[in-house]
Design a protein around this motif. Structure first.
Motif, PDB file in Angstrom:
ATOM      1  N   PRO A  91      -7.243   0.611  14.913  1.00  0.00           N
ATOM      2  CA  PRO A  91      -7.655   1.939  14.157  1.00  0.00           C
ATOM      3  C   PRO A  91      -6.994   3.253  13.391  1.00  0.00           C
ATOM      4  CG  PRO A  91      -8.664   1.820  16.251  1.00  0.00           C
ATOM      5  CD  PRO A  91      -7.968   1.185  17.064  1.00  0.00           C
ATOM      6  N   GLU A  92      -6.317   3.417  14.160  1.00  0.00           N
ATOM      7  CA  GLU A  92      -5.637   4.354  13.055  1.00  0.00           C
ATOM      8  C   GLU A  92      -4.679   3.378  12.252  1.00  0.00           C
ATOM      9  OE1 GLU A  92      -4.954   6.052  17.598  1.00  0.00           O
ATOM     10  OE2 GLU A  92      -4.787   3.745  16.073  1.00  0.00           O
ATOM     11  N   VAL A  93      -4.021   2.121  12.183  1.00  0.00           N
ATOM     12  CA  VAL A  93      -3.940   1.764  11.186  1.00  0.00           C
ATOM     13  C   VAL A  93      -4.701   1.305   9.737  1.00  0.00           C
ATOM     14  CG1 VAL A  93      -2.595  -1.058  10.272  1.00  0.00           C
ATOM     15  CG2 VAL A  93      -1.904   0.030  12.793  1.00  0.00           C
ATOM     16  N   VAL A  94      -6.071   1.131  10.309  1.00  0.00           N
ATOM     17  CA  VAL A  94      -7.342   0.873   9.421  1.00  0.00           C
ATOM     18  C   VAL A  94      -7.867   1.898   8.354  1.00  0.00           C
ATOM     19  CG1 VAL A  94      -9.727   0.668   9.241  1.00  0.00           C
ATOM     20  CG2 VAL A  94      -8.433  -1.028  10.814  1.00  0.00           C
ATOM     21  N   GLU A  95      -7.766   3.846   9.569  1.00  0.00           N
ATOM     22  CA  GLU A  95      -7.679   4.368   8.069  1.00  0.00           C
ATOM     23  C   GLU A  95      -6.614   5.266   7.300  1.00  0.00           C
ATOM     24  OE1 GLU A  95     -10.401   6.344   8.084  1.00  0.00           O
ATOM     25  OE2 GLU A  95     -11.022   4.783   9.793  1.00  0.00           O
ATOM     26  N   ALA A  96      -5.291   4.279   7.872  1.00  0.00           N
ATOM     27  CA  ALA A  96      -4.279   4.398   6.922  1.00  0.00           C
ATOM     28  C   ALA A  96      -4.167   3.767   5.513  1.00  0.00           C
ATOM     29  CB  ALA A  96      -2.882   4.377   7.739  1.00  0.00           C
ATOM     30  N   MET A  97      -4.792   2.365   6.198  1.00  0.00           N
ATOM     31  CA  MET A  97      -4.818   1.633   5.046  1.00  0.00           C
ATOM     32  C   MET A  97      -5.923   2.076   3.917  1.00  0.00           C
ATOM     33  SD  MET A  97      -4.172  -2.254   6.746  1.00  0.00           S
ATOM     34  CE  MET A  97      -4.083  -2.948   4.440  1.00  0.00           C
ATOM     35  N   LYS A  98      -6.841   2.786   3.644  1.00  0.00           N
ATOM     36  CA  LYS A  98      -7.942   2.909   3.405  1.00  0.00           C
ATOM     37  C   LYS A  98      -7.305   3.974   2.758  1.00  0.00           C
ATOM     38  CE  LYS A  98     -12.208   2.776   6.701  1.00  0.00           C
ATOM     39  NZ  LYS A  98     -13.154   3.036   7.895  1.00  0.00           N
ATOM     40  N   THR A  99      -6.337   4.764   3.083  1.00  0.00           N
ATOM     41  CA  THR A  99      -6.277   6.119   1.749  1.00  0.00           C
ATOM     42  C   THR A  99      -5.135   5.801   1.136  1.00  0.00           C
ATOM     43  OG1 THR A  99      -6.677   7.334   3.794  1.00  0.00           O
ATOM     44  CG2 THR A  99      -4.974   8.231   2.578  1.00  0.00           C
ATOM     45  N   ALA A 100      -4.544   4.643   2.413  1.00  0.00           N
ATOM     46  CA  ALA A 100      -3.413   3.741   0.577  1.00  0.00           C
ATOM     47  C   ALA A 100      -4.368   3.321  -0.429  1.00  0.00           C
ATOM     48  CB  ALA A 100      -2.503   2.887   2.021  1.00  0.00           C
ATOM     49  N   PHE A 101      -5.178   2.479  -0.011  1.00  0.00           N
ATOM     50  CA  PHE A 101      -5.687   1.385  -1.238  1.00  0.00           C
ATOM     51  C   PHE A 101      -6.292   2.353  -1.761  1.00  0.00           C
ATOM     52  CE2 PHE A 101      -6.406  -2.080   2.390  1.00  0.00           C
ATOM     53  CZ  PHE A 101      -5.662  -2.885   1.154  1.00  0.00           C
ATOM     54  N   VAL A 102      -7.316   4.105  -2.025  1.00  0.00           N
ATOM     55  CA  VAL A 102      -7.522   4.510  -2.266  1.00  0.00           C
ATOM     56  C   VAL A 102      -6.968   5.409  -2.921  1.00  0.00           C
ATOM     57  CG1 VAL A 102      -9.159   6.817  -2.552  1.00  0.00           C
ATOM     58  CG2 VAL A 102      -9.701   4.394  -0.864  1.00  0.00           C
ATOM     59  N   GLU A 103      -6.201   6.293  -2.929  1.00  0.00           N
ATOM     60  CA  GLU A 103      -5.024   7.272  -3.152  1.00  0.00           C
ATOM     61  C   GLU A 103      -3.589   6.694  -3.736  1.00  0.00           C
ATOM     62  OE1 GLU A 103      -5.323  10.513  -0.389  1.00  0.00           O
ATOM     63  OE2 GLU A 103      -6.440  10.720   0.065  1.00  0.00           O
ATOM     64  N   ILE A 104      -3.876   5.709  -3.082  1.00  0.00           N
ATOM     65  CA  ILE A 104      -2.067   5.433  -3.368  1.00  0.00           C
ATOM     66  C   ILE A 104      -1.914   3.750  -4.096  1.00  0.00           C
ATOM     67  CG2 ILE A 104       0.721   4.875  -2.643  1.00  0.00           C
ATOM     68  CD1 ILE A 104      -0.560   6.180  -0.116  1.00  0.00           C
ATOM     69  N   PHE A 105      -2.654   3.915  -5.225  1.00  0.00           N
ATOM     70  CA  PHE A 105      -2.607   2.258  -6.364  1.00  0.00           C
ATOM     71  C   PHE A 105      -1.288   2.041  -6.856  1.00  0.00           C
ATOM     72  CE2 PHE A 105      -4.671   5.962  -8.545  1.00  0.00           C
ATOM     73  CZ  PHE A 105      -4.259   5.892  -9.653  1.00  0.00           C
ATOM     74  N   GLY A 106      -0.934   3.234  -7.275  1.00  0.00           N
ATOM     75  CA  GLY A 106       0.350   2.918  -8.167  1.00  0.00           C
ATOM     76  C   GLY A 106       1.476   1.445  -7.625  1.00  0.00           C
ATOM     77  N   ASN A 107       1.925   1.256  -8.597  1.00  0.00           N
ATOM     78  CA  ASN A 107       2.984   0.244  -8.752  1.00  0.00           C
ATOM     79  C   ASN A 107       4.369   1.018  -8.420  1.00  0.00           C
ATOM     80  OD1 ASN A 107       5.084  -1.313  -9.465  1.00  0.00           O
ATOM     81  ND2 ASN A 107       3.882  -2.979 -10.312  1.00  0.00           N
ATOM     82  N   ALA A 108       5.236   0.646  -7.275  1.00  0.00           N
ATOM     83  CA  ALA A 108       5.839   1.099  -6.670  1.00  0.00           C
ATOM     84  C   ALA A 108       7.144   1.180  -7.427  1.00  0.00           C
ATOM     85  CB  ALA A 108       6.041   1.241  -5.155  1.00  0.00           C
ATOM     86  N   SER A 109       6.862   0.404  -8.816  1.00  0.00           N
ATOM     87  CA  SER A 109       8.183   0.430  -9.708  1.00  0.00           C
ATOM     88  C   SER A 109       8.213   1.419 -10.664  1.00  0.00           C
ATOM     89  CB  SER A 109       8.968  -0.753  -9.877  1.00  0.00           C
ATOM     90  OG  SER A 109       8.876  -1.915  -8.918  1.00  0.00           O
ATOM     91  N   SER A 110       6.957   1.418 -10.777  1.00  0.00           N
ATOM     92  CA  SER A 110       6.737   2.779 -12.073  1.00  0.00           C
ATOM     93  C   SER A 110       7.331   4.163 -12.099  1.00  0.00           C
ATOM     94  CB  SER A 110       4.942   2.652 -12.099  1.00  0.00           C
ATOM     95  OG  SER A 110       4.631   1.561 -12.377  1.00  0.00           O
ATOM     96  N   LEU A 111       7.197   4.889 -13.148  1.00  0.00           N
ATOM     97  CA  LEU A 111       8.358   6.162 -13.407  1.00  0.00           C
ATOM     98  C   LEU A 111       7.141   7.303 -13.295  1.00  0.00           C
ATOM     99  CD1 LEU A 111      11.212   4.701 -15.278  1.00  0.00           C
ATOM    100  CD2 LEU A 111      10.977   5.117 -12.641  1.00  0.00           C
ATOM    101  N   HIS A 112       5.934   6.900 -13.153  1.00  0.00           N
ATOM    102  CA  HIS A 112       4.956   8.335 -13.470  1.00  0.00           C
ATOM    103  C   HIS A 112       4.485   8.328 -12.550  1.00  0.00           C
ATOM    104  CE1 HIS A 112       2.410   5.116 -12.523  1.00  0.00           C
ATOM    105  NE2 HIS A 112       2.189   4.174 -13.975  1.00  0.00           N
ATOM    106  N   GLN A 113       3.336   9.612 -11.967  1.00  0.00           N
ATOM    107  CA  GLN A 113       3.547  10.152 -10.977  1.00  0.00           C
ATOM    108  C   GLN A 113       2.872   9.348  -9.602  1.00  0.00           C
ATOM    109  OE1 GLN A 113       4.133  12.750  -9.930  1.00  0.00           O
ATOM    110  NE2 GLN A 113       3.994  12.069  -7.859  1.00  0.00           N
ATOM    111  N   PRO A 114       1.343   8.458 -10.274  1.00  0.00           N
ATOM    112  CA  PRO A 114       1.330   7.227  -9.831  1.00  0.00           C
ATOM    113  C   PRO A 114       2.149   6.541  -8.465  1.00  0.00           C
ATOM    114  CG  PRO A 114      -0.563   7.689 -10.946  1.00  0.00           C
ATOM    115  CD  PRO A 114       0.850   8.566 -11.619  1.00  0.00           C
TER     116      PRO A 114
END
Length: 386
Positions: A16-39
């Motif tokens: 359950p803790e994994v599901v909750e962490a992924m839910k947050t990441a799907f919604v709040e951490i949607f940026g491309n990790a190679s991009s230089l802007h804030q997301p």
């Protein structure tokens, strides 16, 4: 009907803790990790935090962890990548006869590319003898790949001893630790490995995510080419929510490791002893002592394992007859034949692999049901001794 799941070597339910962490990441951490802007920077920060958590579980440095799509990709990258990097110095690889197809198939591919592969035999318990490994090493040996523990019979290999031999001879040493990371201690320095593969969905994380540990200084080439992600070794935009899920699963596994090991080993032994005491011509496949705490692989004479599995499934119990990657094949398991079982004996196997959500009550019910179903099948078997 309440279903009981005891096929955790195939895959595990997400915590359950994994599901909750992924839910947050799907919604709040949607940026491309190679991009230089804030997301993008937020995604990069989440990625690097996850890298640190995975590294901590296996006792590595964060920069030695490379994210992949799972255990199969990690194994392929380790084996093909090292072979490509070292092909001018030798073309001999050593592995074992009971490896997962994710190791065996890359080795067979490399044989078609001019490499030679030695497949070490195993004992009746499924153990590689260290002396056999030493004897197989040649001047042109560039890589040894030996799984930490077998996915079917649960036998734990002498990885530390093998790692010492490889290190003394300057040979790269890889272990497929997909079945062990999160289940038993798997620290890279204690094991003496240069490369280690792990998979998220085997430790209550999401599918489609894994990692490869590569010790600093290990020569390896990329086998996926593109935008140069993962520090140039594994191109492809990182699956940040999945990686966050893997990291959360790794953190949970590390925190609960000793407690989970002891509890599951107790349940495993109680289940196996109950069945063995009541079903004639039954036995344990693999080592009784050097095995994963959650793995009970039982063999039955005069019974078809698939019939046993299907009857148990009808009773609400999910187990397997072997590797989930090979369960639809009609040929006998290469692991069980490698430990000396005849094909008809190999077809009578049942793999029960426990998880942290299983209870004592479930274990007792499963044990009783296995006995009842096995006795029913034995009563109608035309091959049973009179």
């Amino acid at each position: 009907m309440k279903r009981i799941y005891m096929d955790h070597a195939a895959t595990t339910p997400m915590a359950p803790e994994v599901v909750e962490a992924m839910k947050t990441a799907f919604v709040e951490i949607f940026g491309n990790a190679s991009s230089l802007h804030q997301p993008g920077l937020e995604a990069r920060a989440a990625l690097e935090e996850a890298r640190e958590k995975v590294a901590e579980l296996i006792g590595a440095e964060a920069e030695e962890v490379y994210f992949t799509s799972g255990g199969t990709e990690s194994d392929n990258l380790a084996i093909k990548g090292v072979a490509l990097a070292k092909r001018d110095r030798g073309r001999h690889i050593i592995t074992t006869s009971i490896e997962h197809p994710a190791v065996l198939e890359p080795c067979r591919y490399l044989e078609g590319q001019g490499f030679e592969v030695t497949y070490l035999p195993v004992t009746r318990e499924g153990l590689v003898e260290v002396e056999a490994l030493e004897s197989a090493i040649r001047e042109d040996t560039i890589l040894i790949s030996m799984m930490h523990a077998n996915n079917e019979i649960g036998t734990i290999q002498p990885i530390s001893e093998a790692g010492s031999i490889a290190r003394d001879r300057g040979i790269a040493f890889h272990t497929d630790a997909v079945q062990t990371v999160g289940k038993i201690p798997a620290k890279v320095d204690e094991l003496g490995v240069d490369l280690l593969s792990l998979s998220s969905h085997k430790l209550h994380g999401p599918k489609g995510v894994g990692a490869l540990y590569i010790r600093e200084g290990t020569e390896i080439e990329s086998i996926i080419h593109g935008g140069g992600h993962e520090r140039g070794l594994r191109s492809g935009t990182e699956n940040v929510p999945g990686i966050v899920g893997l990291a959360t699963a790794a953190e949970l596994a590390g925190a609960n490791l000793e407690e989970d090991m002891a509890r599951m080993a107790g349940m495993r032994d109680r289940l196996a002893e109950f069945v063995l005491a009541r079903v004639e011509d039954s036995w344990v496949n693999g080592s009784r002592t050097k095995r994963l705490p959650n793995n009970a692989n039982l063999g039955f004479s005069f019974i078809e394992g698939e019939a046993l599995l299907l009857r148990l499934d009808a009773e609400g119990i999910a187990v397997s007859t072997g590797s989930a990657c090979s369960s639809k094949k009609t040929v006998a398991s290469h692991v069980l034949t490698a430990i000396g079982l005849r094909p008809e004996e190999a077809h009578g196997s049942l793999r029960i692999t426990l998880g942290r959500e299983n209870t004592d009550q479930e274990v007792d019910y499963v044990a009783r049901t296995i006995v009842e179903v096995a006795e029913s099948l034995l009563a109608m078997s035309p091959f049973r001794k009179s």
